[in-house]
Write a protein that holds these residues in place. Structure first.
Motif, PDB file in Angstrom:
ATOM      1  N   GLY B  71       1.251   3.337   5.997  1.00  0.00           N
ATOM      2  CA  GLY B  71       1.033   2.989   4.585  1.00  0.00           C
ATOM      3  C   GLY B  71       1.666   1.651   4.242  1.00  0.00           C
ATOM      4  O   GLY B  71       1.051   0.794   3.599  1.00  0.00           O
ATOM      5  N   ALA B  75       0.132  -2.052   3.046  1.00  0.00           N
ATOM      6  CA  ALA B  75       0.605  -2.732   1.829  1.00  0.00           C
ATOM      7  C   ALA B  75       1.224  -4.087   2.175  1.00  0.00           C
ATOM      8  O   ALA B  75       1.793  -4.749   1.307  1.00  0.00           O
ATOM      9  CB  ALA B  75       1.597  -1.848   1.085  1.00  0.00           C
ATOM     10  N   LYS B 229     -10.969  -4.425  -2.175  1.00  0.00           N
ATOM     11  CA  LYS B 229     -10.937  -2.970  -2.274  1.00  0.00           C
ATOM     12  C   LYS B 229     -11.803  -2.392  -1.154  1.00  0.00           C
ATOM     13  O   LYS B 229     -13.006  -2.536  -1.163  1.00  0.00           O
ATOM     14  CB  LYS B 229     -11.462  -2.516  -3.637  1.00  0.00           C
ATOM     15  N   TYR B 230     -11.155  -1.791  -0.193  1.00  0.00           N
ATOM     16  CA  TYR B 230     -11.923  -1.233   0.930  1.00  0.00           C
ATOM     17  C   TYR B 230     -11.353   0.111   1.308  1.00  0.00           C
ATOM     18  O   TYR B 230     -10.341   0.554   0.773  1.00  0.00           O
ATOM     19  CB  TYR B 230     -11.961  -2.206   2.108  1.00  0.00           C
ATOM     20  N   ASN B 231     -12.010   0.773   2.257  1.00  0.00           N
ATOM     21  CA  ASN B 231     -11.627   2.128   2.634  1.00  0.00           C
ATOM     22  C   ASN B 231     -11.040   2.142   4.040  1.00  0.00           C
ATOM     23  O   ASN B 231     -11.558   1.518   4.952  1.00  0.00           O
ATOM     24  CB  ASN B 231     -12.853   3.053   2.587  1.00  0.00           C
ATOM     25  N   VAL B 232      -9.965   2.887   4.179  1.00  0.00           N
ATOM     26  CA  VAL B 232      -9.351   3.091   5.490  1.00  0.00           C
ATOM     27  C   VAL B 232      -9.403   4.585   5.775  1.00  0.00           C
ATOM     28  O   VAL B 232      -9.001   5.388   4.940  1.00  0.00           O
ATOM     29  CB  VAL B 232      -7.881   2.612   5.498  1.00  0.00           C
ATOM     30  N   PHE B 242     -16.306   3.051   5.864  1.00  0.00           N
ATOM     31  CA  PHE B 242     -16.665   4.389   5.383  1.00  0.00           C
ATOM     32  C   PHE B 242     -17.166   5.259   6.533  1.00  0.00           C
ATOM     33  O   PHE B 242     -17.753   4.768   7.499  1.00  0.00           O
ATOM     34  CB  PHE B 242     -17.701   4.305   4.264  1.00  0.00           C
TER      35      PHE B 242
ATOM     36  N   ARG C   9     -18.469   3.893  -5.814  1.00  0.00           N
ATOM     37  CA  ARG C   9     -19.152   3.227  -4.715  1.00  0.00           C
ATOM     38  C   ARG C   9     -20.484   3.954  -4.558  1.00  0.00           C
ATOM     39  O   ARG C   9     -20.580   4.966  -3.856  1.00  0.00           O
ATOM     40  CB  ARG C   9     -18.309   3.337  -3.445  1.00  0.00           C
ATOM     41  N   ARG C  41      -7.835  -1.902 -10.825  1.00  0.00           N
ATOM     42  CA  ARG C  41      -8.174  -1.190  -9.582  1.00  0.00           C
ATOM     43  C   ARG C  41      -7.786  -1.997  -8.344  1.00  0.00           C
ATOM     44  O   ARG C  41      -7.579  -1.442  -7.286  1.00  0.00           O
ATOM     45  CB  ARG C  41      -9.663  -0.835  -9.561  1.00  0.00           C
ATOM     46  N   ASP C  42      -7.689  -3.305  -8.495  1.00  0.00           N
ATOM     47  CA  ASP C  42      -7.214  -4.114  -7.369  1.00  0.00           C
ATOM     48  C   ASP C  42      -5.769  -3.760  -7.036  1.00  0.00           C
ATOM     49  O   ASP C  42      -5.333  -3.874  -5.893  1.00  0.00           O
ATOM     50  CB  ASP C  42      -7.286  -5.612  -7.714  1.00  0.00           C
ATOM     51  N   GLU C  43      -5.041  -3.370  -8.049  1.00  0.00           N
ATOM     52  CA  GLU C  43      -3.617  -3.077  -7.843  1.00  0.00           C
ATOM     53  C   GLU C  43      -3.330  -1.585  -7.812  1.00  0.00           C
ATOM     54  O   GLU C  43      -2.216  -1.144  -8.082  1.00  0.00           O
ATOM     55  CB  GLU C  43      -2.792  -3.775  -8.926  1.00  0.00           C
ATOM     56  N   VAL C  45      -4.048   2.091  -5.528  1.00  0.00           N
ATOM     57  CA  VAL C  45      -4.451   2.642  -4.232  1.00  0.00           C
ATOM     58  C   VAL C  45      -4.584   4.145  -4.374  1.00  0.00           C
ATOM     59  O   VAL C  45      -3.703   4.803  -4.934  1.00  0.00           O
ATOM     60  CB  VAL C  45      -3.405   2.331  -3.132  1.00  0.00           C
ATOM     61  N   GLY C  58     -13.174   8.163  -1.451  1.00  0.00           N
ATOM     62  CA  GLY C  58     -14.315   7.481  -0.858  1.00  0.00           C
ATOM     63  C   GLY C  58     -15.390   7.126  -1.877  1.00  0.00           C
ATOM     64  O   GLY C  58     -16.158   6.189  -1.673  1.00  0.00           O
ATOM     65  N   ASP C  61     -14.445   2.988  -6.404  1.00  0.00           N
ATOM     66  CA  ASP C  61     -14.325   1.576  -6.043  1.00  0.00           C
ATOM     67  C   ASP C  61     -12.899   1.113  -6.353  1.00  0.00           C
ATOM     68  O   ASP C  61     -12.586   0.622  -7.435  1.00  0.00           O
ATOM     69  CB  ASP C  61     -15.343   0.753  -6.835  1.00  0.00           C
ATOM     70  N   ILE C  62     -12.055   1.306  -5.380  1.00  0.00           N
ATOM     71  CA  ILE C  62     -10.616   1.062  -5.538  1.00  0.00           C
ATOM     72  C   ILE C  62     -10.070   0.946  -4.104  1.00  0.00           C
ATOM     73  O   ILE C  62     -10.802   1.217  -3.159  1.00  0.00           O
ATOM     74  CB  ILE C  62     -10.012   2.249  -6.343  1.00  0.00           C
ATOM     75  N   ASN C  63      -8.854   0.544  -3.914  1.00  0.00           N
ATOM     76  CA  ASN C  63      -8.275   0.579  -2.562  1.00  0.00           C
ATOM     77  C   ASN C  63      -8.122   2.034  -2.152  1.00  0.00           C
ATOM     78  O   ASN C  63      -7.490   2.809  -2.879  1.00  0.00           O
ATOM     79  CB  ASN C  63      -6.892  -0.080  -2.544  1.00  0.00           C
ATOM     80  N   THR C  64      -8.673   2.406  -1.009  1.00  0.00           N
ATOM     81  CA  THR C  64      -8.624   3.826  -0.652  1.00  0.00           C
ATOM     82  C   THR C  64      -8.135   4.036   0.771  1.00  0.00           C
ATOM     83  O   THR C  64      -8.472   3.298   1.692  1.00  0.00           O
ATOM     84  CB  THR C  64     -10.009   4.488  -0.832  1.00  0.00           C
ATOM     85  N   LEU C  65      -7.318   5.063   0.923  1.00  0.00           N
ATOM     86  CA  LEU C  65      -6.689   5.372   2.205  1.00  0.00           C
ATOM     87  C   LEU C  65      -6.822   6.873   2.462  1.00  0.00           C
ATOM     88  O   LEU C  65      -6.168   7.684   1.809  1.00  0.00           O
ATOM     89  CB  LEU C  65      -5.210   4.940   2.155  1.00  0.00           C
ATOM     90  N   HIS C  66      -7.732   7.190   3.362  1.00  0.00           N
ATOM     91  CA  HIS C  66      -8.034   8.576   3.712  1.00  0.00           C
ATOM     92  C   HIS C  66      -7.254   8.884   4.986  1.00  0.00           C
ATOM     93  O   HIS C  66      -7.565   8.349   6.042  1.00  0.00           O
ATOM     94  CB  HIS C  66      -9.555   8.680   3.922  1.00  0.00           C
ATOM     95  N   VAL C  79       3.125   3.076   1.242  1.00  0.00           N
ATOM     96  CA  VAL C  79       2.419   2.076   0.426  1.00  0.00           C
ATOM     97  C   VAL C  79       3.267   1.710  -0.793  1.00  0.00           C
ATOM     98  O   VAL C  79       3.514   0.530  -1.082  1.00  0.00           O
ATOM     99  CB  VAL C  79       1.040   2.613  -0.038  1.00  0.00           C
ATOM    100  N   LEU C  86       2.131  -1.642  -6.831  1.00  0.00           N
ATOM    101  CA  LEU C  86       0.868  -0.922  -6.720  1.00  0.00           C
ATOM    102  C   LEU C  86       0.975   0.439  -7.408  1.00  0.00           C
ATOM    103  O   LEU C  86       1.997   1.116  -7.299  1.00  0.00           O
ATOM    104  CB  LEU C  86       0.497  -0.710  -5.248  1.00  0.00           C
TER     105      LEU C  86
END
Lengths: 181, 381, 270
Positions: B71, B75, B229-232, B242, C9, C41-43, C45, C58, C61-66, C79, C86
């Motif tokens: 994480g 960041a 803004k992307y997905n991990v 994705f 998204r 949303r840029d700031e 997660v 998923g 539309d934001i920073n996403t961590l699965h 994070v 954030l």
């Protein structure tokens, strides 16, 4: 100087690993030699067998552990019996006479002093047993100068305990002188 | 630099040297969990990091520590965790995640004897295959190894550089002897070593594809909070990040995870060759055993035996081609290891049975002495 | 009408959730809360674990961590601690947060780190086919509790309060305005904040427990979620089968990342 191997042995909590670090730093930082210090201890923080080893040389030190000891310090009966056979011919064995009653046989020189008693009675604190031992060891082995060991002690011990530790070293050094005379 | 101590000669343990090397590499985040014999790394960084504005956190377990550094890396902080045997096992799922999601981070494992709780205070080299195959699934890995406090310092810097360059978790293996041996470290001048930082996206957010296939096969991951803004995810994913179920994309992605290390192996692999030019017998040794091997080497030469040392400083990717080359000109390999022969298997594989490989294994928590190696070589010769 | 499209998204739709699932209701409530608060949303997660709930990020539309199963909170801790500027939202489910991730849940609350946690409680492991979770009520059926579940369930919100959370609320997807309100409050709270949201899973839980019809499950929420003030006055007998809803804890106390920043200042001036 060719490879010189020292093992400090006793039980966990006696400060032997710190003593080993001080010796190594005295040799490497203040004497310009090479020195490595390794340790071996059991899973417990207090009690159990403990040893610290210091190898000193003016050349590269590849293998970091002691193989043939030039000097063994044994603060307990157990460690004395366990390790004295690793001493090389003519090596030095320093023991705490209060705890080591059964002396090992072998081709080495034995120096016996009440190390823990000196710390308690003459310095006033059992916790400096390791530093008293360093004093004796420094005098008897003559591998590292008194001055370098003192500098290394002062660089390592907690602030406010400098005087206590210097007294401990001096008492040990004195005991070493008596043993040699 | 606030912690500038370059040019100094200092006495430190391998573990402390790792901590100092990490700071020099720009590491500003550490998450860990206490475990012998690696705890000194955490202890040292708990003091040093806040002074540099960095963060140290002791997590509730090993798994959490691994998650936290992933994480933190996303960041934007160079992140480290350190552990030992059982903790390394616990971290494996999230190490695999970092491999899959291609998040740079460094994991130091100070090896102790096992299996299970095993020998908490005694040295071993039993995790060298775990470092390669510990996580489930298939991917390329980078595993470094150090043999001294000096090398612990330098290899920690290199581990961060490789992690940032190849966008992957990098593992650095010490053994208990190296971790707990106090010796001289010459802190290099800043100009003497390279610092690599991960690439930043060169496209605007609307055109940015984190896992776009590039020539070097290395993705460019933006730092959270920088407008991308992307997905991990740990799921198989396409170039957008994705999840996907498309077999063609999945196959290409998993293959790329191996290929991105393999195609760069010349840049990654580094070996130390000692007296191999005229050697008839080659010792393959790494970590603290390489020190015993160097002592043994001197004794062999004194006895008129032409021995040499092949010391890998990178275990994975395995230096197969280099071993193969040496195998062609020696009569045999000797592989001393503090395990049951985990790397000897690899040496045998690289030699393809053309050159005999003689094993020397110790699994009793005691170091392999130079004398044992010399005796084996004398027996072989 | 509110324009959700700006926040999602679209290319990731249709979503994976079943008909009658409540997770989409939570997604919309969260979007409205974020919109009204004007959050960047840029700031921000969103971090999630594994399970149906954890697929929520998923779609945003934001920073996403699965992340991995149960581990969203440690990743989120990394994070947040690495960059306290954030805003970090954690999406988790009852299995993810209270079984495999139970230890992290307790410790994140204890640290009182500034994370907003939305815990979707549907009493079941939906994604993997209806196995029982630590939240499955005693007597309920699950694919791994075919004879009826024997194990008492956690009081998850109570656990968070006891562990040290700053803000804890329980709500459900039938009472959708309350749901949005609590999410909004949680987002504004500095500290560990938890919103436990009861949400129906007709597919994996309802079918095995005489509530296969999504409407029946919604009616169950309507009839059995009881405002906490009322619930507190009820006898044990009256509480049977009921779930309290409302703000269960809302206190101000030292937050971890802020304390860490103070520590940095202190050691740097020493």
């Amino acid at each position: 100087m060719e490879r010189y191997e020292i093992r400090l042995s006793g039980s966990g909590g006696q400060g032997l690993i710190l003593a080993g670090k001080i010796l190594a730093e005295a040799a490497a930082i203040y004497e310009g030699l090479n020195a490595v210090q390794t340790q071996s201890y059991g899973p417990e923080a207090r009690g159990g067998a403990s040893k610290a080893e210091v190898v000193i040389s003016d050349g590269e030190i590849e293998y970091p552990k002691a193989i043939e000891l030039d000097l063994l310090l044994a603060l307990t009966q157990e460690s004395c019996l366990k390790y004295s056979s690793d001493l090389k011919k003519g090596g030095i064995l320093i023991i705490d006479s209060s705890f080591v009653k059964e002396l090992p046989k072998g081709d080495f020189r034995i120096y016996s002093a009440p190390i823990n008693e000196i710390a308690v009675d003459k310095v006033g604190k059992a916790v400096v047993t390791n530093i008293v031992a360093l004093g004796i060891l420094t005098k008897i082995s003559k591998v590292i100068s008194e001055d370098s060991v003192k500098k290394a002690i002062l660089a390592r011990v907690p602030k406010g305990t400098e005087e206590l530790n210097m007294k401990a070293f001096d008492e040990g050094f004195k005991a070493g002188e008596e043993l040699l005379s | 630099m606030e912690n500038d101590s370059s040019g100094q000669i200092r006495m430190m343990q391998g573990n402390q040297a790792c901590a100092e090397g990490a700071l020099a590499a720009g590491c500003r985040f550490f998450a860990g969990y206490p475990i012998t014999p690696s705890s000194e790394i955490a202890e040292h960084l708990s003091v040093a990091l806040p002074k540099l504005g960095g963060k140290f956190i002791q997590m509730e377990d090993e798994i959490a520590a691994m998650g936290a550094i992933i994480g933190a890396s996303l960041a934007g902080m160079k992140s480290l965790t350190a552990t030992s045997g059982p903790g390394f096992s616990l971290k494996q799922e999230n190490i695999g995640y970092a491999g899959m999601a291609e998040v740079p981070c460094v994991v130091i494992n100070v090896m102790r004897g096992g299996p299970s709780t095993g020998m908490p205070t005694l040295p071993a080299q039993m995790d060298v295959q775990q470092a390669r195959w510990g996580s489930h699934g298939d991917r390329g890995v980078i595993v470094l190894v150090a043999d001294s406090a000096q090398e612990s310092y330098e290899q920690t810097i290199r581990a961060f550089n490789l992690a940032e360059k190849y966008m992957t978790p990098v593992i650095l293996l010490l053994d208990e002897i190296v971790g707990h041996t106090t010796e001289k470290v010459i802190i290099p001048e800043r100009s003497e070593y390279e610092i690599i930082d991960r690439k930043k996206p060169d496209l605007p957010p609307d055109k940015y594809l984190p896992y776009r296939e590039t020539e070097d096969l290395i993705p460019v991951l933006a730092t959270f909070g920088t407008g991308y803004k992307y997905n991990v995810t740990g799921l198989c994913h396409n170039e957008t990040g994705f999840p996907t179920n498309d077999p063609a994309i999945i196959g290409a992605q998993i293959k790329r995870l191996t290929d991105k290390i393999i195609i760069h192996k010349k840049d990654i692999i580094r070996n130390r060759m000692v007296m191999l030019e005229d050697a008839e017998i080659a010792i393959f040794a790494y970590g603290s055993v390489a020190r015993s091997a160097r002592s043994a080497l001197a004794k062999c030469r004194e006895a008129g035996i032409k021995a040499g040392l092949f010391q890998p400083t990178v275990l994975w990717p395995f230096p197969e081609d280099d071993i193969r080359e040496v195998a062609g000109r020696v009569k045999g390999f000797v592989v001393p290891e503090m395990n049951m022969g985990q790397m000897a298997r690899e040496v045998e594989r690289a030699c393809r049975r053309d050159t005999p490989v003689h094993r020397l294994n110790r699994v009793d928590g005691q170091p392999i002495t130079p004398g044992e190696i010399v005796d084996l070589i004398k027996g072989v010769v | 009408m509110f324009n959700y499209l700006e926040y999602i998204r679209e290319s990731n739709f249709p979503h994976i959730w079943c008909a009658g699932c409540g997770d989409g209701i939570i997604l919309k409530a969260l979007i409205r809360a974020i919109d009204k608060l004007g959050m960047s949303r840029d700031e921000s997660v969103m971090v999630s674990g594994i399970g149906c709930s954890s697929r929520t990020p998923g779609y945003m539309d934001i920073n996403t961590l699965h992340t991995t199963h149960g581990r969203a909170l440690p990743f989120a801790t990394g994070v947040k601690l690495a960059n306290p500027d954030l805003k970090v939202i954690v999406i988790t489910g009852d299995g993810d947060a209270t079984a495999i991730g139970g230890n992290h849940f307790i410790h994140a609350a204890r640290r009182n780190i500034d994370l907003t946690v939305l815990l979707y409680n549907n009493y079941i492991y939906g994604m993997t086919g209806g196995q029982c979770s630590p939240m499955t009520p005693v007597g309920s059926k699950a694919s791994t509790a075919q004879h009826g579940n024997l194990e008492p369930s956690f009081n998850t919100s109570g656990l968070a309060i006891a562990a040290g959370a700053s803000f804890v609320a329980r709500t459900d997807v039938y009472h959708v305005q309350q749901c949005e309100k609590f999410i909004s409050k949680a987002l504004q709270k500095k500290g560990f904040s938890l919103v436990e949201i009861m949400t129906p899973c007709p597919t994996a839980y309802g079918r095995r427990n005489k509530m296969a019809n999504p409407v029946t499950m919604m009616e169950w929420l309507k009839d059995n979620m009881v405002p906490v003030a009322k619930y507190d006055k009820m006898t044990d007998q009256e509480r049977e089968g009921k779930v309290s809803a409302g703000i269960l804890c809302d206190i101000d106390k030292a937050e971890f990342t802020a304390e860490y920043d103070k520590l940095i200042k202190k050691v740097r001036t020493e």
